[in-house]
Design a protein around this motif. Structure first.
Motif, mmCIF file in Angstrom:
data_model
loop_
_atom_site.group_PDB
_atom_site.id
_atom_site.type_symbol
_atom_site.label_atom_id
_atom_site.label_comp_id
_atom_site.label_asym_id
_atom_site.label_seq_id
_atom_site.Cartn_x
_atom_site.Cartn_y
_atom_site.Cartn_z
ATOM 1 N N PHE A 146 10.824 50.797 26.687
ATOM 2 C CA PHE A 146 9.465 50.490 26.247
ATOM 3 C C PHE A 146 8.446 51.408 26.923
ATOM 4 N N SER A 147 8.703 51.737 28.191
ATOM 5 C CA SER A 147 7.823 52.671 28.891
ATOM 6 C C SER A 147 7.921 54.067 28.278
ATOM 7 N N THR A 177 12.768 47.842 31.503
ATOM 8 C CA THR A 177 11.620 48.180 30.643
ATOM 9 C C THR A 177 11.511 49.675 30.362
#
Length: 112
Positions: free
Chosen positions: A75-76, A72
């Motif tokens: 996206f972070s 992730t």
């Protein structure tokens, strides 16, 4: 003169040893107020359960969290919360697995 020295020495030792129970009671009752010193010694069954059940699960959660953090990460980064994601997915389970004492319920690591 030796009678005087003997009397003074005996009185000094008596006063010094009479204070020891009060000092020991202060150490037991934690007058400092620091919660790290109020934990006490956990019972043996708590240590065994922590060693055989909780620690392996927390280490697995740290590994899975690290993998989820890497997956992730784009996206972070787009959301601007890399630090929060890393802390939630990797640091918190890692602190619970590696920093707290065996059988304790709270972590002894105070610095964030």
């Amino acid at each position: 003169m030796t009678l005087f020295r003997t009397t003074v020495t005996a009185m000094a030792l008596t006063c010094a040893f009479s204070v020891l129970p009060a000092v020991a009671q202060d150490a037991v009752s934690n007058v400092s107020g620091d919660p790290a010193y109020t934990v006490g010694a956990p019972p043996f069954y708590s240590m065994i359960g922590d060693l055989l059940i909780a620690r392996p699960l927390l280490i697995a959660a740290t590994v899975v969290g690290a993998a989820a953090f890497v997956v992730t990460l784009p996206f972070s980064a787009a959301g601007g919360n890399i630090g929060e994601a890393g802390k939630a997915l990797v640091v918190e389970p890692g602190k619970a697995a590696f920093v707290r004492c065996l059988g304790c319920t709270t972590s002894g690591y105070k610095k964030d």
